[in-house]
Write an enzyme that holds these catalytic residues in place. Structure first.
Site, short mmCIF file in Angstrom:
data_model
loop_
_atom_site.label_atom_id
_atom_site.label_comp_id
_atom_site.label_asym_id
_atom_site.label_seq_id
_atom_site.Cartn_x
_atom_site.Cartn_y
_atom_site.Cartn_z
N ASN A 1 -12.81 3.40 -5.89
CA ASN A 1 -11.38 3.68 -6.03
C ASN A 1 -10.83 4.35 -4.77
O ASN A 1 -11.49 5.17 -4.15
CB ASN A 1 -11.11 4.57 -7.24
N TYR B 1 0.83 -1.22 0.00
CA TYR B 1 0.00 0.00 0.00
C TYR B 1 0.86 1.26 0.00
O TYR B 1 0.45 2.28 -0.54
CB TYR B 1 -1.00 -0.01 1.16
N HIS C 1 -14.68 2.12 -0.56
CA HIS C 1 -13.61 1.17 -0.22
C HIS C 1 -12.42 1.86 0.46
O HIS C 1 -11.32 1.32 0.46
CB HIS C 1 -13.15 0.42 -1.47
N THR D 1 -16.27 -0.32 -14.02
CA THR D 1 -16.19 -1.36 -12.99
C THR D 1 -16.65 -2.70 -13.57
O THR D 1 -17.60 -2.73 -14.37
CB THR D 1 -16.95 -0.97 -11.70
N SER D 2 -15.99 -3.77 -13.14
CA SER D 2 -16.27 -5.09 -13.71
C SER D 2 -17.53 -5.72 -13.13
O SER D 2 -18.00 -6.73 -13.63
CB SER D 2 -15.08 -6.03 -13.46
P1 OAD Z 1 -11.81 -4.24 -12.04
O1 OAD Z 1 -10.36 -4.32 -12.35
O2 OAD Z 1 -12.48 -5.47 -11.54
O3 OAD Z 1 -12.61 -3.78 -13.34
C1 OAD Z 1 -12.23 -2.66 -14.09
C2 OAD Z 1 -13.21 -2.50 -15.25
O4 OAD Z 1 -12.82 -1.34 -15.96
C3 OAD Z 1 -13.22 -3.67 -16.23
O5 OAD Z 1 -14.56 -4.03 -16.54
C4 OAD Z 1 -12.52 -3.10 -17.48
O6 OAD Z 1 -13.05 -3.59 -18.69
C5 OAD Z 1 -12.83 -1.62 -17.35
N1 OAD Z 1 -11.82 -0.73 -17.96
C6 OAD Z 1 -10.48 -0.92 -18.06
N2 OAD Z 1 -9.90 0.12 -18.67
C7 OAD Z 1 -10.89 1.01 -18.96
C8 OAD Z 1 -10.92 2.29 -19.61
N3 OAD Z 1 -9.82 2.90 -20.04
N4 OAD Z 1 -12.12 2.91 -19.74
C9 OAD Z 1 -13.26 2.32 -19.29
N5 OAD Z 1 -13.29 1.11 -18.68
C10 OAD Z 1 -12.12 0.47 -18.51
O7 OAD Z 1 -12.00 -3.01 -11.03
P2 OAD Z 1 -13.25 -2.66 -10.09
O8 OAD Z 1 -14.52 -3.09 -10.71
O9 OAD Z 1 -13.10 -1.26 -9.68
O10 OAD Z 1 -11.85 -3.56 -3.93
O11 OAD Z 1 -12.96 -3.58 -8.84
C11 OAD Z 1 -13.83 -3.50 -7.74
C12 OAD Z 1 -13.08 -3.75 -6.47
O12 OAD Z 1 -12.34 -4.97 -6.60
C13 OAD Z 1 -12.02 -2.74 -6.14
O13 OAD Z 1 -12.52 -1.57 -5.54
C14 OAD Z 1 -11.15 -3.49 -5.18
C15 OAD Z 1 -11.12 -4.84 -5.86
O14 OAD Z 1 -11.08 -5.91 -5.02
C16 OAD Z 1 -11.16 -3.49 -2.79
O15 OAD Z 1 -9.97 -3.34 -2.76
C17 OAD Z 1 -12.02 -3.61 -1.58
#
Ligand code: OAD
Length: 237
Positions: free
Chosen positions: A95, A56, A112, A180-181
Site C-alpha cells: 500500500n 495521483y 510499491h 491482498t489478492s
Molecule cells: P487487490 O485489490 O488486488 O486485492 C485486495 C484484496 O483484499 C482482495 O483479495 C479482497 O478480497 C480483499 N479485501 C477487500 N476488502 C477487505 C476487507 N475489508 N478485509 C480484508 N480483506 C479485504 O489489492 P492488492 O492485492 O493490494 O500495485 O493489489 C496489489 C497491487 O496491485 C497493488 O499494490 C497495486 C496494484 O497494481 C501497484 O500499484 C504497483
C-alpha cells in the site's frame, strides 16, 4: 504451538478498505475506473502526464483524509507486544498510504512506494510531499522544476526494498498475508518463497486469494475483525 520469534506480514489494499480507500480489483475499484496501462505504467505517464499526475494528486489527497482502522492499529499493537518479548515483526506493505504508520507501527517497508513522497527524476531524491504535482513544482532538494513524479512503483518498474524483504523472510518463522489478492508479483510469490524455506504461512483476507492453496492456514472475514482477533491469539490475550 510452535514458538514464534520473527513474523513477516505482507499487507495489501484489503487492509485499508475499511478506512475508505478503494481496493484495486473489486467492482468499481481503482483499476475499474482507469486502465492500468494509462495510470500505472511509465508509458502511460509519458503519453499523458496530466492524467497521471491528477490521478495521483487525488489519491494523495484522499489518503490524508482517511484514518487507520482496527486492523492497522492491531498490527501496531502486535509490533509493540513482540518487541517487549524480544521478538520482531516486519510489515511489508504494497500500500502507498501511510495508515500503518499512523496506526502506530514503526517497522514498515513500502515495496510499491508511497503517496507522501515524490520522486525527483533530476536528482533522484525523494522529498516528502503532501500537496499536488500537477503544476510541476520545483524539487525542494535540487530546485529543478518539472521532474517530480509520484513515488509509486508502476508496472514494469522494480519494487523497492527487495533485498531487505528476502533477508527478513530468510529469518522469519511465520509469514502472514493480509488483504491482498495475490495477483501482483513479486509480492504474490513471497508465500512460495516462505514455504520453500519451511516457514509457516497464513492468510487473512475477505476471501481466498489467488494463491490461497499455498497457505498452511487461512481465516476469512473483514480485516478489522479477523486481524485484531489473530493478534490477541499471538500475544496470548
Ligand atoms: P487487490 O485489490 O488486488 O486485492 C485486495 C484484496 O483484499 C482482495 O483479495 C479482497 O478480497 C480483499 N479485501 C477487500 N476488502 C477487505 C476487507 N475489508 N478485509 C480484508 N480483506 C479485504 O489489492 P492488492 O492485492 O493490494 O500495485 O493489489 C496489489 C497491487 O496491485 C497493488 O499494490 C497495486 C496494484 O497494481 C501497484 O500499484 C504497483
Amino acid at each position: 504451538m510452535q514458538e514464534i520469534n520473527n513474523i513477516i506480514i505482507l499487507t495489501g489494499a484489503g487492509i485499508s478498505q475499511e478506512s475508505g480507500i478503494d481496493t484495486f480489483r473489486s467492482e468499481g475499484g481503482l483499476w475499474e475506473q482507469h486502465k492500468v496501462e494509462d495510470v500505472a505504467t511509465p508509458e502511460g505517464f509519458a503519453r499523458d502526464p496530466d492524467l497521471v499526475l491528477r490521478f495521483y494528486d487525488m489519491r494523495r489527497e484522499a489518503i490524508q483524509k482517511a484514518q487507520p482502522n482496527d486492523a492497522h492499529i492491531a498490527l501496531a499493537r502486535l509490533e509493540q507486544g513482540l518487541k517487549a518479548q524480544d521478538k520482531s515483526l516486519l510489515i511489508v506493505t504494497q500500500n502507498v498510504d501511510d495508515l500503518h504508520e499512523r496506526g502506530g507501527a514503526d517497522n514498515v517497508l513500502h515495496m510499491h512506494g508511497q503517496h507522501l513522497t515524490a520522486w525527483c527524476t533530476a536528482c533522484d531524491g525523494r522529498p516528502e510531499w503532501r500537496g499536488t504535482l500537477i503544476e510541476r513544482p520545483a524539487c525542494p532538494l535540487c530546485g529543478e522544476a518539472g521532474h517530480l513524479r509520484p513515488d509509486v512503483v508502476w508496472f514494469g518498474e522494480m519494487p523497492y526494498e527487495m533485498e531487505r524483504i528476502y533477508a527478513a523472510l530468510s529469518i522469519a518463522d511465520l509469514f502472514v498475508s493480509i488483504g491482498t489478492s495475490g495477483a501482483v508479483y513479486p509480492a504474490a510469490g513471497f508465500v512460495r518463497e516462505a514455504r520453500g524455506q519451511g516457514i509457516k504461512t497464513m492468510e487473512l483476507n475477505l476471501e481466498p486469494s489467488q494463491g490461497s492453496h499455498f497457505f498452511d492456514e487461512a481465516r476469512y472475514g473483514k480485516a478489522s475483525e479477523i486481524v485484531p482477533a489473530w493478534v490477541d491469539e499471538i500475544l496470548g490475550n
